[in-house]
Structures are given as structure tokens and as C-alpha cells.
Write a protein that holds these residues in place. Structure first.
Motif, PDB file in Angstrom:
ATOM      1  N   MET A   1       1.081  -1.200   0.085  1.00 28.57           N
ATOM      2  CA  MET A   1       0.021   0.133  -0.055  1.00 28.57           C
ATOM      3  C   MET A   1       0.733   1.234  -0.054  1.00 28.57           C
ATOM      4  N   SER A   2       0.627   2.245  -1.039  1.00 29.86           N
ATOM      5  CA  SER A   2       1.398   3.333  -1.101  1.00 29.86           C
ATOM      6  C   SER A   2       1.055   4.293   0.285  1.00 29.86           C
ATOM      7  N   GLN A   3       2.154   5.010   0.779  1.00 31.98           N
ATOM      8  CA  GLN A   3       1.747   5.941   1.886  1.00 31.98           C
ATOM      9  C   GLN A   3       1.516   7.280   1.111  1.00 31.98           C
ATOM     10  N   THR A   4       0.858   8.071   1.942  1.00 31.50           N
ATOM     11  CA  THR A   4       0.517   9.629   1.771  1.00 31.50           C
ATOM     12  C   THR A   4       1.060  10.420   2.878  1.00 31.50           C
ATOM     13  N   VAL A   5       1.031  11.866   2.690  1.00 32.14           N
ATOM     14  CA  VAL A   5       1.470  12.842   3.686  1.00 32.14           C
ATOM     15  C   VAL A   5       0.217  13.328   3.956  1.00 32.14           C
ATOM     16  N   SER A   6      -0.166  13.404   5.160  1.00 36.93           N
ATOM     17  CA  SER A   6      -1.436  14.139   5.780  1.00 36.93           C
ATOM     18  C   SER A   6      -1.453  15.452   5.149  1.00 36.93           C
ATOM     19  N   PRO A 120      -1.119   7.741   7.325  1.00 37.15           N
ATOM     20  CA  PRO A 120      -0.052   8.567   6.495  1.00 37.15           C
ATOM     21  C   PRO A 120       0.948   9.013   7.354  1.00 37.15           C
ATOM     22  N   VAL A 121       2.187   8.798   6.531  1.00 39.21           N
ATOM     23  CA  VAL A 121       3.278   9.126   7.388  1.00 39.21           C
ATOM     24  C   VAL A 121       3.855  10.560   7.265  1.00 39.21           C
ATOM     25  N   ASP A 122       3.862  11.432   8.432  1.00 41.82           N
ATOM     26  CA  ASP A 122       4.338  12.637   8.201  1.00 41.82           C
ATOM     27  C   ASP A 122       5.490  12.885   8.111  1.00 41.82           C
ATOM     28  N   ALA A 123       6.681  12.079   8.570  1.00 45.96           N
ATOM     29  CA  ALA A 123       7.990  12.361   8.606  1.00 45.96           C
ATOM     30  C   ALA A 123       8.729  10.959   8.977  1.00 45.96           C
ATOM     31  N   VAL A 124      10.163  10.857   8.710  1.00 49.47           N
ATOM     32  CA  VAL A 124      10.806   9.830   8.867  1.00 49.47           C
ATOM     33  C   VAL A 124      11.932  10.450   9.620  1.00 49.47           C
TER      34      VAL A 124
END
Length: 324
Positions: A1-6, A120-124
Motif C-alpha cells: 500500500m502506498s503511503q501519503t502525507v497528511s 499517512p506518514v508525516d516524517a521519517v
């Protein structure tokens, strides 16, 4: 599944142009093991513990419970990977979802959170470039506009792979998304990803601060005086995410990794009230028995006189919450 940014996340400003040193060998606090020492450990089986008790490693894949924007939640995915939800953001630490990384056998336990279950991933945040902390297949699963915070001189690794929102930081530098500050702090470690790039990029840990909580992610580190420096600069740390595994044979590993007792002392040095264990139960990197890291961490914590409830020795996939 592709991740998106909030969509509510305000992207960070692209990093300013600047020049870092060609290498960071002057930041080392111990000489690195030489080739003969590595061969000696390998020859005597120092990296091949008995894996017969792998079924004792606790796994609790219960998904990600909801968390309010005033609270912070940590979910241990395995090794040094946490899903950290803080200040309304979802942050991944040293994300590794791969079944196998170069140089070691495949992981002993599954990731504690299925990739498809991630919000959704906001930062790494990345601590350094070793393969068990910087995993190319996992990073390829993220959208290229995901904000990524990395040590100095590691940014080009990400930009070459198409990432467009990469911030390189030196020790004690800070960046921000929304109300959450991301501060890069020192550790006692080193970096290398190939035969010819030893210490070309920096290494360290991260302090994430929201209006209500402060969390320290130590990354990979040996023990030393830099923990007290972090505690002095960032008072009131609520939780330290500390490595407790990959420490035997001690004569070899002490330059790179804390042992469980040192992890407990480091937690005290940074002034953190609570400690959450990591860097064990996932990959075979050293010679101690599989359950020894968490067992010895529990014993050291109790011996230190600290409240047992403040040691978060999580199962893989387990979540704990810091209330606002």
C-alpha cells in the motif's frame, strides 16, 4: 500500500545549501574494530547465538489504537523501528519492514505493524546509514515527498532516490513540522554502508518535542558522556527509546552498542522518566542469547530502584501512550 502525507502537515522548508566536512572521523570516541578483530569474532561464532528460543520473543500485532493530538503514542515495529505519534504527526524511526537485510539471516519476528495498517506518514527520522537502520526497500515504499530528517552528508542518498523533502542536520541542529521540533543529537557510534565510505556521513539520535511531550530516540550508540549533554540541553524527556541488544562479545561490541545496564544508566543520564526497549528480537547481530537483552534490562532497571511501570519492555507490535 502506498503511503501519503497528511494534508494538514505543513512541509518543512528545503535545507539551505552548505558544506559539511568530507568525513566525521573526528567525532569517534573509540577506534573502530579492525579487520582482524572482525574475523576473530566471526571465526569463534560470536555472531551466531542459539535461536531455539525465538518463539519466546513476544509479538502482539494489535494494530494502532487511536491517539489524541494531546497525547503521544509509541508502537514498536521491531529492531529500531517505532511508529511514533506525537503532536498530531505520525513519525517513523529508522524504518525497516524488509524480511532480510544484507549480511544477516532473515528477521526472527514479523514487523509489529503491517505496512497496509500505517496511517499517512508525516516524517521519517534516520539515525545513521547502517543497513539495519536505513533500509532501501522500505524507503522505496514511501512517497518521494515524505519529509525525511537525516544526519549530515546522508541527504544525497535520499535525493538520488527521488526524495524531494530531505533535511540534513548536524548535531544540536533543529527543524520543525507544525508544532513538533526535530533535534539531531550526538551518539557514540559510527557510519559505513560500503567499503569506502566509513564515517563519511554523521550518526546520532533524535529528540522530538511537541507542546505536551518530549521523546528521545537514541538510534544506535555505545555508552559515554554525550547522554548527559543531551539531558542538559533537553530537560524533561518523558520517554527514551533505548537500544538494549547486540552487545556480545563485549570486548568487541562496547565501541558500538550499549549493554542493557548501560542503556538503563543512559536513560538516567538524559533525565528520562521512562525507557522503552528496542534493538533486540528482530535481527541476529551479536552473540548474546535472544531473550537476554530484555531480561537483563529488566534486572538493571529494578536494581536501579526505578518504578517498574516506567520500563516499557514492549512486545513487538505493542503500543503505549504518553498522556498530555
Amino acid at each position: 500500500m502506498s503511503q501519503t502525507v497528511s494534508p494538514e502537515t505543513t512541509p518543512i522548508t528545503p535545507p539551505r545549501e552548505r558544506t559539511f566536512p568530507a568525513d566525521f572521523k573526528d567525532r569517534l570516541t573509540c577506534p573502530l574494530p579492525d579487520f582482524r578483530e572482525v574475523l576473530s569474532v566471526a571465526w569463534h561464532g560470536g555472531f551466531r547465538p542459539d535461536i531455539g528460543d525465538a518463539d519466546q520473543i513476544p509479538v502482539l500485532r494489535a494494530g494502532l489504537p487511536p491517539v489524541s493530538t494531546r497525547d503521544a503514542a509509541v508502537t514498536w515495529v521491531g529492531h529500531a523501528t517505532y511508529v511514533l505519534r506525537i503532536g498530531g504527526l505520525t513519525v517513523l524511526t529508522d524504518p525497516v519492514w524488509s524480511r532480510k537485510i544484507p549480511g544477516v539471516r532473515q528477521r526472527l519476528t514479523p514487523p509489529g505493524v503491517a505496512w497496509s495498517d500505517l496511517p499517512p506518514v508525516d516524517a521519517v527520522v534516520i539515525s545513521h546509514n547502517h543497513y539495519d537502520h536505513l533500509d532501501a526497500p522500505t524507503m522505496r515504499r514511501l512517497p518521494r515527498h515524505t519529509p525525511v530528517f537525516v544526519p549530515a552528508n546522508l541527504g544525497s542518498w535520499f535525493t538520488k532516490k527521488g526524495f524531494t523533502n530531505v533535511t540534513e542536520l548536524d548535531w544540536w541542529e533543529s527543524a520543525q513540522i507544525g508544532e513538533v521540533a526535530f533535534d539531531f543529537v550526538p551518539s557514540h557510534h559510527w557510519s559505513r554502508r560500503s567499503l569506502f565510505d566509513t564515517c563519511k556521513s554523521l550518526w546520532g539520535g533524535w529528540v522530538l518535542t511537541s507542546p505536551n511531550q518530549r521523546v528521545y530516540f537514541a538510534g544506535d550508540t555505545a555508552y559515554g558522556d554525550r547522554f548527559k549533554l543531551i539531558g542538559d540541553r533537553y530537560p524533561g524527556i518523558d520517554l527514551a527509546l533505548m537500544p538494549v541488544g547486540a552487545y556480545e562479545p563485549r570486548w568487541f561490541m562496547h565501541v558500538s552498542h550499549v549493554d542493557p545496564g548501560e542503556a538503563v544508566q543512559a536513560c538516567a543520564d538524559v533525565g528520562a522518566r521512562r525507557m522503552s526497549t528496542m534493538h533486540w528480537g528482530t535481527f541476529l547481530l551479536s552473540g548474546e542469547s535472544l531473550m537476554a537483552p530484555v531480561q537483563e534490562a529488566r534486572a538493571a532497571w529494578i536494581a536501579s530502584g526505578r518504578d517498574r511501570a516506567d520500563l516499557w519492555d514492549l512486545a513487538i507490535g505493542e503500543t503505549r501512550v504518553l498522556t498530555g
